[in-house]
Structure formats: structure tokens, C-alpha cells
Design a protein around this motif. Structure first.
Motif, mmCIF file in Angstrom:
data_model
loop_
_atom_site.group_PDB
_atom_site.id
_atom_site.type_symbol
_atom_site.label_atom_id
_atom_site.label_comp_id
_atom_site.label_asym_id
_atom_site.label_seq_id
_atom_site.Cartn_x
_atom_site.Cartn_y
_atom_site.Cartn_z
ATOM 1 N N GLU A 73 0.826 -1.206 0.000
ATOM 2 C CA GLU A 73 0.000 0.000 0.000
ATOM 3 C C GLU A 73 0.864 1.263 0.000
ATOM 4 O OE1 GLU A 73 -2.683 -0.252 3.305
ATOM 5 O OE2 GLU A 73 -3.611 -2.090 2.551
ATOM 6 N N GLU A 74 1.922 1.241 0.800
ATOM 7 C CA GLU A 74 2.812 2.397 0.871
ATOM 8 C C GLU A 74 3.547 2.591 -0.451
ATOM 9 O OE1 GLU A 74 4.592 5.601 3.265
ATOM 10 O OE2 GLU A 74 2.679 4.585 3.060
ATOM 11 N N LYS A 75 3.963 1.481 -1.063
ATOM 12 C CA LYS A 75 4.649 1.547 -2.362
ATOM 13 C C LYS A 75 3.705 2.106 -3.425
ATOM 14 C CE LYS A 75 7.907 0.356 -5.391
ATOM 15 N NZ LYS A 75 8.439 1.536 -6.039
ATOM 16 N N GLU A 76 2.465 1.672 -3.405
ATOM 17 C CA GLU A 76 1.491 2.174 -4.361
ATOM 18 C C GLU A 76 1.257 3.672 -4.152
ATOM 19 O OE1 GLU A 76 -3.169 1.501 -5.542
ATOM 20 O OE2 GLU A 76 -2.050 -0.198 -4.748
ATOM 21 N N ALA A 77 1.158 4.097 -2.893
ATOM 22 C CA ALA A 77 0.980 5.525 -2.605
ATOM 23 C C ALA A 77 2.188 6.316 -3.103
ATOM 24 C CB ALA A 77 0.782 5.737 -1.106
ATOM 25 N N PHE A 78 3.377 5.788 -2.881
ATOM 26 C CA PHE A 78 4.593 6.456 -3.349
ATOM 27 C C PHE A 78 4.606 6.541 -4.878
ATOM 28 C CE2 PHE A 78 8.963 6.308 -4.921
ATOM 29 C CZ PHE A 78 9.501 7.443 -4.305
ATOM 30 N N ASP A 79 4.293 5.428 -5.537
ATOM 31 C CA ASP A 79 4.311 5.390 -6.999
ATOM 32 C C ASP A 79 3.296 6.356 -7.614
ATOM 33 O OD1 ASP A 79 6.333 3.516 -6.964
ATOM 34 O OD2 ASP A 79 4.995 1.803 -7.297
ATOM 35 N N ASN A 80 2.219 6.622 -6.890
ATOM 36 C CA ASN A 80 1.181 7.520 -7.400
ATOM 37 C C ASN A 80 1.470 9.003 -7.115
ATOM 38 O OD1 ASN A 80 -0.422 5.533 -8.590
ATOM 39 N ND2 ASN A 80 -1.430 5.074 -6.658
ATOM 40 N N MET A 81 2.560 9.271 -6.409
ATOM 41 C CA MET A 81 2.942 10.662 -6.134
ATOM 42 C C MET A 81 3.626 11.246 -7.369
ATOM 43 S SD MET A 81 4.629 10.322 -2.323
ATOM 44 C CE MET A 81 5.123 12.019 -2.212
ATOM 45 N N PRO A 82 3.444 12.539 -7.617
ATOM 46 C CA PRO A 82 4.227 13.172 -8.677
ATOM 47 C C PRO A 82 5.722 13.105 -8.344
ATOM 48 C CG PRO A 82 2.431 14.586 -7.953
ATOM 49 C CD PRO A 82 2.496 13.432 -6.990
ATOM 50 N N GLU A 83 6.564 13.249 -9.361
ATOM 51 C CA GLU A 83 8.017 13.125 -9.169
ATOM 52 C C GLU A 83 8.564 14.108 -8.151
ATOM 53 O OE1 GLU A 83 10.602 12.828 -12.554
ATOM 54 O OE2 GLU A 83 9.089 11.706 -13.677
ATOM 55 N N GLY A 84 8.062 15.324 -8.165
ATOM 56 C CA GLY A 84 8.558 16.333 -7.216
ATOM 57 C C GLY A 84 8.427 15.880 -5.766
ATOM 58 N N PRO A 85 7.228 15.531 -5.330
ATOM 59 C CA PRO A 85 7.068 15.052 -3.959
ATOM 60 C C PRO A 85 7.822 13.747 -3.678
ATOM 61 C CG PRO A 85 4.968 15.822 -4.790
ATOM 62 C CD PRO A 85 5.927 15.808 -5.953
ATOM 63 N N GLN A 86 7.980 12.908 -4.715
ATOM 64 C CA GLN A 86 8.736 11.671 -4.498
ATOM 65 C C GLN A 86 10.168 11.965 -4.064
ATOM 66 O OE1 GLN A 86 8.568 9.218 -8.023
ATOM 67 N NE2 GLN A 86 6.666 8.235 -7.390
ATOM 68 N N SER A 87 10.739 13.016 -4.602
ATOM 69 C CA SER A 87 12.124 13.334 -4.261
ATOM 70 C C SER A 87 12.228 14.268 -3.056
ATOM 71 C CB SER A 87 12.847 13.937 -5.465
ATOM 72 O OG SER A 87 12.202 15.121 -5.879
ATOM 73 N N SER A 88 11.094 14.616 -2.463
ATOM 74 C CA SER A 88 11.108 15.470 -1.276
ATOM 75 C C SER A 88 11.486 14.640 -0.046
ATOM 76 C CB SER A 88 9.729 16.094 -1.058
ATOM 77 O OG SER A 88 8.798 15.087 -0.640
ATOM 78 N N ARG A 101 9.626 13.937 2.453
ATOM 79 C CA ARG A 101 8.542 12.996 2.724
ATOM 80 C C ARG A 101 8.656 11.773 1.814
ATOM 81 N NH1 ARG A 101 2.584 12.985 0.964
ATOM 82 N NH2 ARG A 101 1.693 11.466 2.386
ATOM 83 N N GLY A 102 8.918 12.001 0.548
ATOM 84 C CA GLY A 102 9.074 10.893 -0.389
ATOM 85 C C GLY A 102 10.246 9.993 -0.036
ATOM 86 N N GLN A 103 11.339 10.610 0.360
ATOM 87 C CA GLN A 103 12.515 9.823 0.766
ATOM 88 C C GLN A 103 12.205 8.988 1.994
ATOM 89 O OE1 GLN A 103 15.685 12.664 1.220
ATOM 90 N NE2 GLN A 103 15.799 13.093 -0.975
ATOM 91 N N MET A 129 9.280 7.903 2.844
ATOM 92 C CA MET A 129 8.401 6.810 2.405
ATOM 93 C C MET A 129 9.223 5.672 1.813
ATOM 94 S SD MET A 129 5.147 8.799 0.683
ATOM 95 C CE MET A 129 4.170 7.326 0.353
ATOM 96 N N GLU A 130 10.189 6.014 0.960
ATOM 97 C CA GLU A 130 11.049 4.984 0.364
ATOM 98 C C GLU A 130 11.815 4.225 1.434
ATOM 99 O OE1 GLU A 130 12.590 5.662 -4.016
ATOM 100 O OE2 GLU A 130 13.200 7.328 -2.718
ATOM 101 N N GLU A 131 12.339 4.940 2.409
ATOM 102 C CA GLU A 131 13.069 4.285 3.499
ATOM 103 C C GLU A 131 12.146 3.358 4.285
ATOM 104 O OE1 GLU A 131 14.700 7.534 5.733
ATOM 105 O OE2 GLU A 131 16.139 8.052 4.162
ATOM 106 N N GLY A 132 10.923 3.806 4.518
ATOM 107 C CA GLY A 132 9.960 2.970 5.233
ATOM 108 C C GLY A 132 9.608 1.719 4.450
ATOM 109 N N ILE A 133 9.413 1.871 3.155
ATOM 110 C CA ILE A 133 9.108 0.721 2.300
ATOM 111 C C ILE A 133 10.257 -0.281 2.346
ATOM 112 C CG2 ILE A 133 8.770 -0.016 -0.096
ATOM 113 C CD1 ILE A 133 7.369 2.808 -0.473
ATOM 114 N N GLU A 134 11.469 0.217 2.226
ATOM 115 C CA GLU A 134 12.638 -0.664 2.266
ATOM 116 C C GLU A 134 12.751 -1.367 3.624
ATOM 117 O OE1 GLU A 134 17.433 -0.194 2.121
ATOM 118 O OE2 GLU A 134 16.285 0.919 0.611
#
Length: 88
Positions: free
Chosen positions: A36-51, A53-55, A57-62
């Protein structure tokens, strides 16, 4: 091995089987949250993904994927097998 100790091992095996079921359920639940978290991350625009918060999220997913893998590595069956062998 006397009957009392054999019965103790049987009870330990039953506990381990219950723990195995709990571990499998925890792993499944964790995988679901990670998906679910990965899907939420994937659905974020690129800008927020690299923010930040996005980082995070990636750390949490990992971290969740690592924890899931660690749960999978617990080999309760091998422990039970070893205990059953002791009783023979």
C-alpha cells in the motif's frame, strides 16, 4: 528420554507451530502495508517523491521489505524437525 520430558517437547513443538502461524500472519500483514505504501509512493508526482517525505516513504518501504524478508528467514520447521528428532 522419559515421558515427562517428551511431553514437554511436544508442548514446545505445539507452541512453535502457533508461533509459525503468527509469523506468517504478521508477514502477510506487513507485506500488505508495504504494498500500500509503495502504491501511494508510486502515485505521487516526481517532485514530492524526491522530497523529504518521499525519501522517508522509500526508506519505510525498504525497512518493511527487509523486516518481511527477515520474518521469512525464520525457519520454525527446522527447529521443530530437530526437536522431533530428539524424541526418536
Amino acid at each position: 528420554m522419559n515421558a515427562a520430558r517428551r511431553q514437554e517437547i511436544i508442548e514446545i513443538i505445539e507452541q512453535l507451530q502457533s508461533i509459525k502461524t503468527d509469523i506468517e500472519a504478521a508477514k502477510d500483514a506487513l507485506d500488505s502495508v508495504a504494498d500500500e505504501e509503495k502504491e501511494a509512493f508510486d502515485n505521487m508526482p516526481e517532485g514530492p517523491q524526491s522530497s523529504y517525505r518521499g525519501q522517508r516513504m522509500e526508506e519505510g518501504i525498504e525497512a518493511m521489505q527487509t523486516a518481511s524478508s527477515d520474518l521469512e528467514d525464520i525457519d520454525i520447521d527446522a527447529i521443530i524437525e530437530a526437536l522431533e528428532e530428539v524424541m526418536t
